[in-house]
Design a protein around this motif. Structure first.
Motif, PDB file in Angstrom:
ATOM      1  N   ARG A  33      26.850  36.161  47.659  1.00 30.03           N
ATOM      2  CA  ARG A  33      27.562  36.368  48.927  1.00 30.03           C
ATOM      3  C   ARG A  33      27.052  37.606  49.653  1.00 30.03           C
ATOM      4  N   GLN A  46      28.260  34.995  41.754  1.00 28.27           N
ATOM      5  CA  GLN A  46      28.909  34.539  42.983  1.00 28.27           C
ATOM      6  C   GLN A  46      28.926  35.657  44.040  1.00 28.27           C
ATOM      7  N   ILE A  48      38.739  35.768  43.295  1.00 26.54           N
ATOM      8  CA  ILE A  48      38.057  34.737  42.519  1.00 26.54           C
ATOM      9  C   ILE A  48      39.102  33.918  41.786  1.00 26.54           C
ATOM     10  N   ASP A  49      38.754  32.664  41.475  1.00 28.68           N
ATOM     11  CA  ASP A  49      39.679  31.808  40.749  1.00 28.68           C
ATOM     12  C   ASP A  49      39.448  31.952  39.247  1.00 28.68           C
ATOM     13  N   GLU A  76      37.815  30.295  37.276  1.00 27.97           N
ATOM     14  CA  GLU A  76      36.465  29.957  36.822  1.00 27.97           C
ATOM     15  C   GLU A  76      35.421  30.939  37.340  1.00 27.97           C
ATOM     16  N   VAL A 135      36.827  32.602  46.257  1.00 26.60           N
ATOM     17  CA  VAL A 135      37.657  31.702  47.060  1.00 26.60           C
ATOM     18  C   VAL A 135      37.948  32.271  48.448  1.00 26.60           C
ATOM     19  N   GLN A 187      34.867  31.607  40.559  1.00 32.16           N
ATOM     20  CA  GLN A 187      34.341  31.214  41.864  1.00 32.16           C
ATOM     21  C   GLN A 187      35.027  32.014  42.969  1.00 32.16           C
ATOM     22  N   ALA A 215      30.729  34.847  35.482  1.00 26.10           N
ATOM     23  CA  ALA A 215      30.313  33.960  36.570  1.00 26.10           C
ATOM     24  C   ALA A 215      30.561  34.595  37.932  1.00 26.10           C
ATOM     25  N   SER A 216      31.595  35.429  38.043  1.00 28.76           N
ATOM     26  CA  SER A 216      31.914  36.036  39.338  1.00 28.76           C
ATOM     27  C   SER A 216      30.815  36.982  39.822  1.00 28.76           C
TER      28      SER A 216
END
Length: 492
Positions: A75, A71, A108-109, A111, A115, A113, A67-68
């Motif tokens: 960005r 993301q 990233i967290d 999940e 941060v 995402q 998922a990162s």
């Protein structure tokens, strides 16, 4: 026939120039020793620099890693395409996952995402001082490697030059004349730390000078192309196809690692040429109880296993080369070894500081003018750590993009020029006290202003306060050369 003798003033100027060059080499070794002691725990300094970032624990799921990618690509949609993307997996020392591209780095967290932007630029600056003195990477590492060879020779010849090494192994005259105390600390630390110090300096020299060696081999056998030389150790990359393609399936690659190589611990996921037809994935994984930094496992864009480089079970030379990194930086066997390496780095700083001070005082007793050199050495010994503290303040006040490299070198250069012009402005006691106050203020303000929630960060601040207390105490070993108005006679 009449022999014309050189002018005495000319000879003295030449000797002064020679001494200045020696002072420069000593200053660089001292700088490398101080920063080397610090970056042994660079992961902890990163947490100290950004203390309240989200942490994922010691595990990042394959799905979160996948998922990162989306993301980060979102960005950086308006930034140039990246040739490599790195996911730094969380570890015990740094339980934070980071995605790095050629453009930026992102936390990233758990999940996947994004941060916040990763911005431990001060820690990176300290690491660059140690690794390549902030010079262009190739030339800087060659210079640091050469200094490592010089340092190893100094350590060995220093021990061989001491005829009573066994009898005096534990002789410390700390309550006697400061010059005797310096000599004892210099000699004892050199003897006590000889074996590990040789391992550290020679492995550092190997790492630094490997660039020069690879260049020679490339010229001799590869027509100047250095990539095939490094491929013999670290593996090579397939031919690149720049046609567009979807992001690779790194989740499947990580799942395959868990299934097929359960005894390894992934530390990095590297995507080469992401979102192109030529992309492939490498997972760098540590092997427990091995000194190698890890092995590289390759996967195609769909996550199918292609093979590994063979660092863990390949030729002995390849394994030896891959083992120098952990050996040099103390990245094995946990906190006890890290603390020992910090001690070795600080011991080397004391050996360098006292050795140069003894040399300057000896020249002074022989009638040489050393006031300016002594003042400059005071700036080196106390000014370098003070400059490191001040650049940390500059980073916290000015933000992550403040120019730390130029600020450090310009500030240190101006201080050295000031000491050379007005040596009376560089008293050792005053410089030491300023450094102690600056270190203590850093630890206290960091705790009060940033209010870190991580106990590990508190320990760094407490260590800073303890260091400030040690620096404040007047000790013969740390009392550096003070400029004097006139040299003592040679018989003094």
């Amino acid at each position: 026939m009449t022999t014309v003798k050189p002018e005495k003033s000319f000879v003295k100027r030449a000797l002064s120039g020679h001494a200045s060059i020696g002072l420069l080499a000593g200053a660089l070794i001292y700088l490398i020793a101080i920063t080397g002691a610090m970056i042994v725990v660079h992961d902890r300094w990163q947490r100290w620099e950004q203390p309240n970032m989200v942490e994922t624990g010691e595990y990042l799921s394959p799905q979160a890693a996948q998922a990162s990618l989306d993301q980060v690509f979102a960005r950086e949609s308006d930034l140039p395409a990246t040739a490599h993307l790195y996911i730094r997996m969380p570890t015990e020392d740094l339980p934070r996952a980071v995605v790095t591209t050629d453009n930026k780095a992102w936390y990233i967290d758990d999940e996947g995402q994004v941060v916040e932007r990763e911005a431990h630029t001060w820690t990176e600056f300290v690491m660059a001082l140690h690794i390549n003195l902030t010079l262009p990477i190739v030339w800087g590492m060659i210079l640091v490697g050469a200094l490592g060879v010089v340092l190893a020779a100094l350590l060995v010849t220093g021990v061989l030059a001491h005829p009573r090494i066994i009898r005096d192994a534990f002789r410390l005259r700390t309550r006697h004349d400061p010059q005797l105390a310096r000599a004892d600390w210099h000699n004892r630390l050199g003897v006590w730390t000889l074996a590990p110090m040789l391992a550290i300096t020679l492995s550092g020299a190997f790492i630094g000078l490997s660039y020069a060696g690879a260049g020679v081999l490339a010229q001799a056998y590869e027509g100047g192309d250095i990539e095939p030389v490094y491929a013999t150790i670290f593996g090579d990359e397939p031919e690149h196809d720049p046609a567009p393609a979807p992001a690779p399936n790194i989740a499947r690659a990580l799942e395959k690692m868990q299934q097929d190589f359960p005894d390894t611990f992934p530390t990095y996921v590297v995507v080469h040429d992401p979102r192109t037809q030529g992309q492939f994935v490498q997972i760098i994984a540590e092997h427990p109880r091995r000194l190698i930094y890890g092995d590289a496992y390759s996967f195609d864009s769909s996550g199918e296993y292609l093979g590994r480089v063979g660092i863990s079970d390949g030729e002995i030379g390849r394994q030896a080369a891959a083992s120098t990194y952990k050996l040099h930086f103390g990245d094995f066997a946990g906190l006890p070894v890290e603390l020992a390496y910090i001690g070795f780095g600080l011991a080397l700083a004391v050996i360098t500081a006292t050795g140069t001070t003894l040399w300057l005082r000896k020249r002074q007793r022989k009638g040489f003018e050393t006031r300016r050199l002594q003042a400059m050495w005071v700036v080196v010994v106390w000014g370098i750590p003070l400059a490191l503290v001040l650049t940390a303040w500059l980073r916290f006040v000015g933000g992550a993009d403040v120019p730390l490299v130029s600020s450090f070198w310009i500030g240190l250069g101006l201080a050295l020029i000031g000491a050379a012009v007005r040596p009376e402005w560089a008293p050792a006691r005053g410089a030491r006290n300023v450094l102690a106050i600056a270190i203590a203020a850093t630890g206290i303000l960091h705790l009060i202003v940033l209010r870190p929630s991580d106990p590990g960060v508190w320990l760094i601040d407490l260590a800073l306060l303890a260091t400030a207390g040690l620096v404040w105490q007047r000790r013969a070993v740390s009392e550096e050369a003070r400029p004097t108005s006139q040299a003592q006679p040679a018989s003094a």
